[in-house]
Enzyme design. Sequence first.
Site, PDB file in Angstrom:
ATOM      1  N   PRO A  88       0.824  -1.221   0.000  1.00 20.60           N
ATOM      2  CA  PRO A  88       0.000   0.000   0.000  1.00 20.60           C
ATOM      3  C   PRO A  88       0.856   1.269   0.000  1.00 20.60           C
ATOM      4  CG  PRO A  88      -0.693  -1.506   1.748  1.00 20.60           C
ATOM      5  CD  PRO A  88       0.579  -2.044   1.190  1.00 20.60           C
ATOM      6  N   GLU A 115       0.245  -7.048   8.670  1.00 20.62           N
ATOM      7  CA  GLU A 115       0.476  -5.595   8.706  1.00 20.62           C
ATOM      8  C   GLU A 115       1.495  -5.155   7.668  1.00 20.62           C
ATOM      9  OE1 GLU A 115      -1.337  -3.283  10.563  1.00 20.62           O
ATOM     10  OE2 GLU A 115      -2.465  -5.155  10.580  1.00 20.62           O
ATOM     11  N   ARG A 153      -1.063  -8.705 -21.319  1.00 22.43           N
ATOM     12  CA  ARG A 153      -1.811  -8.336 -22.530  1.00 22.43           C
ATOM     13  C   ARG A 153      -1.057  -7.356 -23.418  1.00 22.43           C
ATOM     14  NH1 ARG A 153      -4.154  -3.763 -22.528  1.00 22.43           N
ATOM     15  NH2 ARG A 153      -5.840  -4.262 -23.966  1.00 22.43           N
ATOM     16  N   ASP A 168      -6.229   1.271 -26.878  1.00 21.57           N
ATOM     17  CA  ASP A 168      -7.136   1.225 -25.736  1.00 21.57           C
ATOM     18  C   ASP A 168      -7.351   2.570 -25.085  1.00 21.57           C
ATOM     19  OD1 ASP A 168      -7.341  -1.390 -26.038  1.00 21.57           O
ATOM     20  OD2 ASP A 168      -6.294  -1.960 -24.229  1.00 21.57           O
TER      21      ASP A 168
HETATM   22  C1  9D3 Z   1      -5.019  -3.441   8.566  1.00 17.50           C
HETATM   23  C2  9D3 Z   1      -3.640  -2.975   8.244  1.00 17.50           C
HETATM   24  N1  9D3 Z   1      -3.607  -1.709   7.550  1.00 17.50           N
HETATM   25  C3  9D3 Z   1      -3.812  -0.557   8.380  1.00 17.50           C
HETATM   26  C4  9D3 Z   1      -4.933   0.250   7.792  1.00 17.50           C
HETATM   27  C5  9D3 Z   1      -2.345  -1.607   6.848  1.00 17.50           C
HETATM   28  C6  9D3 Z   1      -2.337  -2.565   5.717  1.00 17.50           C
HETATM   29  C7  9D3 Z   1      -1.393  -3.570   5.677  1.00 17.50           C
HETATM   30  C8  9D3 Z   1      -1.394  -4.484   4.647  1.00 17.50           C
HETATM   31  C9  9D3 Z   1      -3.271  -2.488   4.727  1.00 17.50           C
HETATM   32  C10 9D3 Z   1      -3.275  -3.408   3.681  1.00 17.50           C
HETATM   33  C11 9D3 Z   1      -2.341  -4.412   3.649  1.00 17.50           C
HETATM   34  C12 9D3 Z   1      -2.353  -5.413   2.544  1.00 17.50           C
HETATM   35  N2  9D3 Z   1      -2.291  -4.796   1.252  1.00 17.50           N
HETATM   36  C13 9D3 Z   1      -1.334  -5.049   0.371  1.00 17.50           C
HETATM   37  O1  9D3 Z   1      -0.473  -5.841   0.642  1.00 17.50           O
HETATM   38  C14 9D3 Z   1      -1.334  -4.354  -0.896  1.00 17.50           C
HETATM   39  C15 9D3 Z   1      -2.218  -3.352  -1.432  1.00 17.50           C
HETATM   40  C16 9D3 Z   1      -3.390  -2.706  -0.914  1.00 17.50           C
HETATM   41  O2  9D3 Z   1      -3.880  -2.950   0.203  1.00 17.50           O
HETATM   42  N3  9D3 Z   1      -3.993  -1.776  -1.684  1.00 17.50           N
HETATM   43  C17 9D3 Z   1      -3.536  -1.438  -2.923  1.00 17.50           C
HETATM   44  N4  9D3 Z   1      -2.452  -1.998  -3.447  1.00 17.50           N
HETATM   45  C18 9D3 Z   1      -1.808  -2.936  -2.697  1.00 17.50           C
HETATM   46  S1  9D3 Z   1      -0.431  -3.747  -3.183  1.00 17.50           S
HETATM   47  C19 9D3 Z   1      -0.326  -4.631  -1.807  1.00 17.50           C
END
Ligand code: 9D3
Length: 245
Positions: A88, A115, A153, A168
């Site tokens: 994230p 986490e 793709r 596209d």
């Molecule tokens: C509940 C934990 N979160 C606090 C709000 C932090 C968190 C940790 C791990 C939130 C999501 C994740 C898992 N997400 C991913 O590994 C992830 C992800 C995403 O959540 N949104 C957009 N792209 C990606 S790429 C990997």
Amino acid sequence: MVFDILTIFPAMFESPLDESILGKARERGLIDVRVHNIRDYALDKHQMTDDRPFGGGEGMVMKPEPIVAALGAIKTDGPPARTILLSPQGRLFTQEIARELSGLSRIILICGRYEGVDERVADHFTDDQLSIGDYILTGGELAAMIIVDAVTRLIPGALGNAGSAGSDSFSEAVLEFPQYTRPQNFEGLTVPQVLLSGNHEIIRRWRRGQALLRTKIRRPDLFARLELSDEDLALLEAAREEARK
Ligand code: 9D3
């Protein structure tokens, strides 16, 4: 092109990559997707892949050793790779990045859970971190599949006759015009008359107006970046007029 995927949930990748265009691209040998279970590289007797965060707090963090051991094991053969952590906190994955990745011979995608992943993995063992958007997933696996899909793709030959990747939406940053197929009358819902006219120039202009209008309404961010010709402005106005009726 080789995709190596590191995950503690390898079964998540079983069917999505076997279907449709991805399945055909694999059959044709255009892509090779290798899914590796991080747990297989956890050397302690309980095969632990996560542990409690230093400094305290909620949840668990993925340990570095199994991930780095997996990277070491898979890197010993095959072409050199771009190593990407799905996170994230990564930069936003876009069509431009998909195009860039489609030119590489190998990508390693590390999927986090819980986490997150110990920061030393991101800092010292990856080349890039990518997020697929501003929403919260349960882990990186679905994000990795989206990247495999969007990149595959774009590989020449992957789409077969299903279409060309270049024309596209998002290559010009205008949304696509609406599409209709038979029947002409579906439960009283009819197809726009202009599409039945057989006049290709009139159809082209109508479609362009529709595309511009829906971009303006649905994606003002994309619309703001367009450089519209006088014809575009006229077609947009015509589409707005038609929508008002
Ligand atoms: C509940 C934990 N979160 C606090 C709000 C932090 C968190 C940790 C791990 C939130 C999501 C994740 C898992 N997400 C991913 O590994 C992830 C992800 C995403 O959540 N949104 C957009 N792209 C990606 S790429 C990997």
